[in-house]
Design a protein around this motif. Structure first.
Motif, PDB file in Angstrom:
ATOM      1  N   UNK A   1     -51.440 -26.032  35.414  1.00  0.00           N
ATOM      2  CA  UNK A   1     -52.078 -24.918  36.118  1.00  0.00           C
ATOM      3  C   UNK A   1     -51.193 -23.672  36.088  1.00  0.00           C
ATOM      4  N   UNK A   2     -49.907 -23.839  36.337  1.00  0.00           N
ATOM      5  CA  UNK A   2     -48.981 -22.702  36.300  1.00  0.00           C
ATOM      6  C   UNK A   2     -48.871 -22.151  34.882  1.00  0.00           C
ATOM      7  N   UNK A   3     -48.791 -23.039  33.924  1.00  0.00           N
ATOM      8  CA  UNK A   3     -48.708 -22.659  32.508  1.00  0.00           C
ATOM      9  C   UNK A   3     -49.941 -21.842  32.114  1.00  0.00           C
TER      10      UNK A   3
ATOM     11  N   UNK B   1     -40.375 -24.867  38.111  1.00  0.00           N
ATOM     12  CA  UNK B   1     -41.401 -25.848  38.474  1.00  0.00           C
ATOM     13  C   UNK B   1     -40.973 -27.290  38.314  1.00  0.00           C
ATOM     14  N   UNK B   2     -39.728 -27.571  38.586  1.00  0.00           N
ATOM     15  CA  UNK B   2     -39.181 -28.920  38.378  1.00  0.00           C
ATOM     16  C   UNK B   2     -39.902 -29.999  39.182  1.00  0.00           C
ATOM     17  N   UNK B   3     -40.375 -29.663  40.359  1.00  0.00           N
ATOM     18  CA  UNK B   3     -40.956 -30.675  41.236  1.00  0.00           C
ATOM     19  C   UNK B   3     -42.483 -30.718  41.154  1.00  0.00           C
TER      20      UNK B   3
ATOM     21  N   UNK C   1     -40.551 -22.693  32.194  1.00  0.00           N
ATOM     22  CA  UNK C   1     -41.300 -23.893  32.572  1.00  0.00           C
ATOM     23  C   UNK C   1     -41.097 -25.000  31.544  1.00  0.00           C
ATOM     24  N   UNK C   2     -41.189 -24.650  30.271  1.00  0.00           N
ATOM     25  CA  UNK C   2     -41.033 -25.633  29.193  1.00  0.00           C
ATOM     26  C   UNK C   2     -39.603 -26.162  29.088  1.00  0.00           C
TER      27      UNK C   2
ATOM     28  N   UNK D   1     -50.170 -31.907  36.160  1.00  0.00           N
ATOM     29  CA  UNK D   1     -51.349 -31.067  36.367  1.00  0.00           C
ATOM     30  C   UNK D   1     -50.988 -29.740  37.035  1.00  0.00           C
ATOM     31  N   UNK D   2     -50.067 -29.765  37.969  1.00  0.00           N
ATOM     32  CA  UNK D   2     -49.614 -28.526  38.604  1.00  0.00           C
ATOM     33  C   UNK D   2     -48.883 -27.645  37.585  1.00  0.00           C
TER      34      UNK D   2
END
Length: 165
Positions: free
Chosen positions: A126-128, A116-118, A110-111, A122-123
């Protein structure tokens, strides 16, 4: 009392194994959790807490990938091939410890912008946060089962109930 392979790993080569296999991943997870809360409450996606969170997330994912590969090749494969598991608690402890690669690897991806590119910021947060929570649960399951006597779930009905409760 016998030890699980997980606990034996942490108890051996003191203090290095404890630092390498427990302290560093847990400190990273706690740093991620604290900075995650700061970001969540302040909504500051560009401050110091976010920078610490990002660097820690990338480091933790790469670091734990190294641990995963090392333990899988030097412990899990030989223990499995030799039939040396010490019971269900032993398998759960080691298995859950190694499952930590999924959430920590997910955080690193993710980092690095590979997952989660799109998503909005805030999304992504949430995933993080979900990955951090999953890692904390997985790590605690590993610790709890790792501290058990690995033979606790092995029963020999011919011996009757244990009397040393």
């Amino acid at each position: 009392m016998a030890m699980t392979h997980y606990m034996e790993l942490l108890a051996s080569n003191q203090p290095w194994n404890l630092l390498i296999f427990m302290a560093v991943p847990v400190i990273c997870a706690e740093t991620l959790a604290i900075t995650e809360l700061i970001i969540l409450f302040t909504r500051n996606f560009h401050g110091t807490a976010r920078k610490i969170n990002k660097v820690t997330g990338i480091f933790a994912g790469i670091y734990f990938l190294g641990i995963f590969l090392y333990l899988f090749t030097t412990a899990v494969i030989p223990i499995t091939a030799g039939g040396e598991w010490r019971g269900v608690a032993d398998v759960i402890a080691v298995g859950f410890y190694l499952l930590g690669i999924i959430p920590l690897g997910g955080i690193a991806l993710l980092e690095l912008g590979l997952l989660g590119k799109k998503r909005t910021q805030e999304q992504e947060l949430a995933l993080h946060a979900t990955f951090v929570g999953i890692f904390l649960v997985i790590a605690h399951v590993a610790m709890i089962f790792g501290m058990l006597d690995p033979h606790i779930f092995i029963s020999d009905l011919s011996q009757g109930m244990p009397v040393d409760m």
